[in-house]
Design an enzyme around this catalytic site. Structure first.
Site, PDB file in Angstrom:
ATOM      1  N   LYS A  56     -15.917  -7.176  31.673  1.00 33.50           N
ATOM      2  CA  LYS A  56     -14.633  -7.800  31.372  1.00 33.50           C
ATOM      3  C   LYS A  56     -14.937  -8.988  30.471  1.00 33.50           C
ATOM      4  O   LYS A  56     -15.651  -9.908  30.874  1.00 33.50           O
ATOM      5  CB  LYS A  56     -13.950  -8.284  32.646  1.00 33.50           C
ATOM      6  CG  LYS A  56     -12.708  -9.113  32.342  1.00 33.50           C
ATOM      7  CD  LYS A  56     -12.286  -9.999  33.468  1.00 33.50           C
ATOM      8  CE  LYS A  56     -11.223 -10.956  32.920  1.00 33.50           C
ATOM      9  NZ  LYS A  56     -10.660 -11.836  33.919  1.00 33.50           N
ATOM     10  N   TYR A  96     -18.549 -10.248  34.011  1.00 37.70           N
ATOM     11  CA  TYR A  96     -17.384 -11.025  33.589  1.00 37.70           C
ATOM     12  C   TYR A  96     -17.851 -12.101  32.618  1.00 37.70           C
ATOM     13  O   TYR A  96     -18.500 -13.064  33.005  1.00 37.70           O
ATOM     14  CB  TYR A  96     -16.714 -11.636  34.822  1.00 37.70           C
ATOM     15  CG  TYR A  96     -15.469 -12.471  34.565  1.00 37.70           C
ATOM     16  CD1 TYR A  96     -14.912 -12.621  33.296  1.00 37.70           C
ATOM     17  CD2 TYR A  96     -14.830 -13.112  35.625  1.00 37.70           C
ATOM     18  CE1 TYR A  96     -13.774 -13.375  33.083  1.00 37.70           C
ATOM     19  CE2 TYR A  96     -13.689 -13.873  35.426  1.00 37.70           C
ATOM     20  CZ  TYR A  96     -13.174 -14.005  34.156  1.00 37.70           C
ATOM     21  OH  TYR A  96     -12.040 -14.765  33.949  1.00 37.70           O
TER      22      TYR A  96
END
EC number: 4.3.3.7
Length: 342
Positions: free
Chosen positions: A167, A139
């Protein structure tokens, strides 16, 4: 440890956690919200993310949130569970817990508070990637945590089969292109998910597999439709929808403290999200009240709610160029302050 063969793709909703009047998890409303999101067509759920205010819950509450959502979902859609804790040991415990609950994968933010070098970021994720029982999504959110650069993503993708996706919430299109170019040749199964709603369509066009988009927690119909239209190549329709989504996204994220704008919008969709756990000053509460009318006008233009009493001003749903310029200037200045732009 071998990675799971199914690739992460589609729209994963970083859902809000409804709270009751005491500030505790409102389980019945959370279950109702989960059913609604799935019925509206989101491809997956992403609890314990930034929109879900994971840092404002205890470790036990974060586990409970995932347990409730996993129980209510009953395998209908995959769950990407936020598993970021304060250190490797606790993060691996979260990975084990969410694996046992049946989650598809976990999302782990780079270490925050301490600003780390790329080699330190690599070492952190390498330790997790070598010891996790569940697939890991990196992330990258450089405004809040140590950035994950392209060489680090490629190295982790090559060395850790359990690291299956990233992400990226930077909104940086060239950065995403560089990651895809560097990683796809060595890991064709690796997924790229964008966390920046304002650029969902262009991110999909350059090769992203989907998004973890906060707007899908409020207007899942629009976010899912935008994804479908883009993949179908219906570019003119998709572009129109992207601009409409941009206006709503900017209103929710820029006009009050994040994620209170998303809570206010969700309340307009008929849910009882309650107030977030971060205390608010009188001026902040006023900002939310002012925003609520603007959001009602934007949502009414899409046919989701009625107009507020007194109607909406002409041009309410149009993006103001001056506002856009102000927002861009503010973001650039914040990035410079953080040392992330020159």
């Amino acid at each position: 440890m071998a990675a799971s063969p199914s690739r992460l793709s589609g729209i994963f909703t970083p859902n809000i956690v409804p709270l009751d009047t005491h500030g505790d998890i409102h389980e019945a409303e959370l279950r109702r919200y989960v059913d609604w999101l799935i019925e509206k067509g989101v491809h997956g759920l992403y609890p314990n993310g930034s929109t879900g205010e994971f840092l404002r819950f205890t470790v036990e509450e974060r586990r409970r949130i995932i347990a409730i959502i996993a129980d209510q979902t009953r395998g209908r859609v995959p769950i990407l569970a936020g598993a970021a804790e304060a250190n490797v040991k606790e993060t691996l415990k979260a990975c084990e817990a969410y694996h046992e609950m049946g989650c598809r994968a976990v999302a782990i933010v780079s270490p925050f508070y301490y600003k780390l070098s790329p080699s330190a970021v690599y070492a952190y994720f390498k330790e997790i990637g070598d010891n996790t029982p569940i697939d890991v999504t990196l992330y990258n959110i450089p405004m809040f945590a140590s950035p994950i650069d392209v060489p680090t993503v490629r190295r982790l993708a090559e060395e850790c089969p359990r690291v299956v996706a990233i992400k990226d919430s930077s909104g940086d299109l060239p950065h995403m292109m560089r990651m895809i170019s560097a990683v796809r040749p060595v890991r064709p199964d690796f997924s790229f998910m964008t966390g920046w709603d304002a650029a969902l369509m262009p991110m999909l066009l350059i090769g992203c597999d989907g998004g973890t988009n906060a707007t899908s927690g409020v207007v899942p119909e629009i976010t899912r439709r935008l994804y479908d239209l883009t993949l179908l190549g219906r570019i003119d329709e998709a572009r129109d929808l992207q601009y409409r989504l941009l206006t709503l996204f900017d209103a929710m994220i820029q006009n009050c403290e994040f994620p209170e704008g998303f809570r206010a919008a969700l309340a307009l969709r008929g849910f009882k999200p309650g107030s977030g756990r971060q205390p608010q000053s009188p001026s902040q509460k006023l900002e939310v009240e002012i925003l609520r009318k603007e959001l009602q006008c934007l949502l009414s233009a899409e046919g989701f709610v009625n107009e507020p009493v007194g109607g909406c001003p002409a041009g309410q749903t149009s993006a103001n160029p001056d506002d856009v310029a102000r927002i861009v200037a503010g973001v650039v200045e914040e990035l410079r302050r953080l040392g992330l732009a020159t």
